[in-house]
Scaffold this active site. Structure first.
Site, PDB file in Angstrom:
ATOM      1  N   ASP A 116      57.856   3.727 -53.093  1.00 32.43           N
ATOM      2  CA  ASP A 116      58.773   4.802 -53.493  1.00 32.43           C
ATOM      3  C   ASP A 116      58.166   5.807 -54.465  1.00 32.43           C
ATOM      4  OD1 ASP A 116      58.775   2.546 -55.194  1.00 32.43           O
ATOM      5  OD2 ASP A 116      60.680   3.117 -56.099  1.00 32.43           O
ATOM      6  N   GLU A 182      60.734   0.127 -56.060  1.00 28.10           N
ATOM      7  CA  GLU A 182      60.218  -0.515 -57.280  1.00 28.10           C
ATOM      8  C   GLU A 182      60.746   0.190 -58.518  1.00 28.10           C
ATOM      9  OE1 GLU A 182      58.466  -1.575 -60.710  1.00 28.10           O
ATOM     10  OE2 GLU A 182      58.025   0.415 -59.943  1.00 28.10           O
ATOM     11  N   GLU A 183      60.913   1.504 -58.430  1.00 34.17           N
ATOM     12  CA  GLU A 183      61.366   2.264 -59.604  1.00 34.17           C
ATOM     13  C   GLU A 183      62.845   2.022 -59.893  1.00 34.17           C
ATOM     14  OE1 GLU A 183      59.378   3.769 -61.518  1.00 34.17           O
ATOM     15  OE2 GLU A 183      57.603   4.336 -60.358  1.00 34.17           O
ATOM     16  N   HIS A 416      54.193   8.875 -64.098  1.00 31.46           N
ATOM     17  CA  HIS A 416      55.536   9.468 -64.188  1.00 31.46           C
ATOM     18  C   HIS A 416      55.502  10.904 -64.713  1.00 31.46           C
ATOM     19  CE1 HIS A 416      58.141   5.558 -63.965  1.00 31.46           C
ATOM     20  NE2 HIS A 416      57.060   5.481 -63.220  1.00 31.46           N
TER      21      HIS A 416
HETATM   22 ZN   LIG Z   1      56.588   3.934 -62.054  1.00 32.44          ZN
HETATM   23 ZN   LIG Z   2      54.798   2.178 -60.371  1.00 30.19          ZN
END
Ligand SMILES: [Zn+2]
Ligand SMILES: [Zn+2]
Length: 457
Positions: A116, A182-183, A416
């Site tokens: 993702d 995962e986020e 990020h």
């Molecule tokens: Zn991340």
């Molecule tokens: Zn990550």
């Protein structure tokens, strides 16, 4: 981006040297049959690298948010089917599980990649930069692979191709987990590793160990950092609602002011880590990220809401912190005649690398990355849902550097960030690391050599 191919070529040369150095110094506990496969793995890894780069750029240009990875997982599933793997799709919504059964008997090992992207508007000048936009939390935002999961997905597709190519000699089974979200799933949805597990990702065949990697900026491309024990923190969401009684701002005695109570709670919570927990045991963090109450300067509101996050590296300490937060918030509120509702939602557990498994597999990482390229890294208060797999079976999660050589490592934009940049020179070592870990693990016999579950489970 320019210079990508040049970097790749440099990296290839470096890992060839690493491989030759590894041949000279290792051998150790890995049986000769596995050692015989090493050159073949590296030959096939080199051959697949152009595809890995192409997949990565394609994913980067077409990022998808958590639980929306339909295009990405479609490409992954088609690739695994083409390789002749048993493929299960729609796991945890958009996840893909591929099973590669080797031609020789042996244990089962899992490799995991997350797929993702994030609601971040890309600010890196790449020919394959993302221009995708979407609506997130009601806002128009860009979508970007700002955490490098495009690299993870492309790497694991490459590993699948490498290992499928040596299937006949493979002593055991490899389970490929291509995981969504995962986020964290969107509000109101479930997803990620816990749902993959619930939907049988670790059953039938059941792996006895799992490996995964994460690309990280801030250390040099191609370098690997490992950390036995607690690598990444647990991450729990905190919500506190303080309820008083609204009044005129000039007449506070006619009500109970929740803003003053909330202020005391903010400070009270900060004394938990600094004054109440054993500072020698493990670090911990309590952060309140929002505080909302009131609409006007002379009106005392009825209530205040605060949202925060709790990070810990030890399961007992994690639960102890929760209890102390409840006690602190509720006692302070009670002392003022207010109430405090404390809600703590369990998030990711501690990403815990089984120390015995790390010790056993470290020679593999050193051999693959080359002399001086593998180091003991620090723990980090960020969190990972890879931890969910490690609560079921021993696993290793390690970091691969993606910041170009010669750059100021401390100044590199973090994962990020809209300026996060991942040097593709890290792709070869990523493919080779996971492929070699899988083969060496399978060749080393079943997981009788790893330690008991850690105390935090
Ligand atoms: Zn991340
Ligand atoms: Zn990550």
């Amino acid at each position: 981006m320019d210079g990508g191919t040049g970097r790749l070529r440099g990296a290839r040369g470096r890992w060839l040297l690493g491989f030759l150095a590894g041949l000279a110094v290792t051998g150790g506990a890995v049986p000769a049959a596995a050692q015989g496969l090493w050159p073949e793995i590296d030959r096939r890894a080199a051959a697949v690298m152009d595809s890995v780069v192409a997949w990565r750029r394609d994913f980067h240009q077409h990022p998808e948010l958590s639980n929306r990875e339909t295009r990405t997982s479609g490409i992954v599933a088609a690739h695994l089917r083409r390789l002749g793997l048993e493929v299960r799709t729609g796991v945890a919504h958009t996840g893909v599980v591929g099973v590669l059964r080797g031609g020789r008997p042996g244990p089962v090992v899992a490799l995991r990649a997350d797929m993702d992207a994030l609601p971040v508007t890309e600010a890196v000048d790449l020919p394959f930069a993302s221009h995708v936009r979407t609506t997130y939390n009601g806002l128009d935002v860009g979508v970007m692979h700002a955490c490098g999961h495009d690299m993870h997905t492309a790497i694991l597709m490459g590993v699948a191709e490498v290992l499928a190519g040596i299937r006949a000699q493979l002593p055991g089974t490899v389970v490929f987990l291509f995981q969504p979200a995962e986020e964290g799933p969107p509000p109101g949805e479930d997803g990620g590793a816990p749902v993959m597990i619930r939907e049988g990702a670790l059953d039938n065949p059941a792996p006895s160990a799992i490996f995964g990697l994460h690309v990280f900026s801030g250390f040099a491309v191609g370098h690997i950092q490992y950390h036995p024990g607690a690598l990444m923190a647990s991450s729990d969401n905190l919500r506190i609602v303080v309820r008083g009684r609204g009044s005129h701002g000039a007449l506070p005695w006619r009500g109970v002011d929740p803003i003053v109570v909330a202020s005391q709670i903010v400070l009270g919570l900060q004394s938990i880590v600094s004054r109440q927990l054993d500072a020698t045991l493990a670090p911990a963090v309590i952060t309140l990220g929002t505080i909302h109450g009131g609409v006007r300067f002379n009106v005392i509101p009825d209530s205040v809401e605060m949202l925060g996050t709790i990070r810990a590296f030890d399961q007992a300490m994690r639960m102890d912190i929760h209890e102390r937060i409840r006690r602190t918030a509720q006692s302070i509120a009670q002392s003022a005649g207010a109430t405090a509702d404390v809600q703590i939602d369990l998030g990711n557990g501690v990403t815990y690398n089984d120390p015995a498994l790390v010790e056993r597999m470290l020679p593999t990482l050193r051999r693959v990355a080359g002399e001086g390229m593998v180091s003991l890294g620090p723990a980090t208060t960020t969190a990972e849902d890879f931890s969910a797999y490690q609560q079921r079976i021993p696993g290793i999660f390690f970091f691969v550097g993606v910041t170009p050589e010669g750059q100021d490592m401390a100044a590199a934009p973090a994962n990020h960030s809209p300026r996060f940049f991942a040097d593709e020179g890290a792709l070869p070592v990523g493919v080779r690391a996971l492929a070699h870990l899988a083969v060496d693990y399978l060749s080393g016999g079943p997981a009788g050599q790893v330690s008991a579950p850690p105390p935090h489970r």
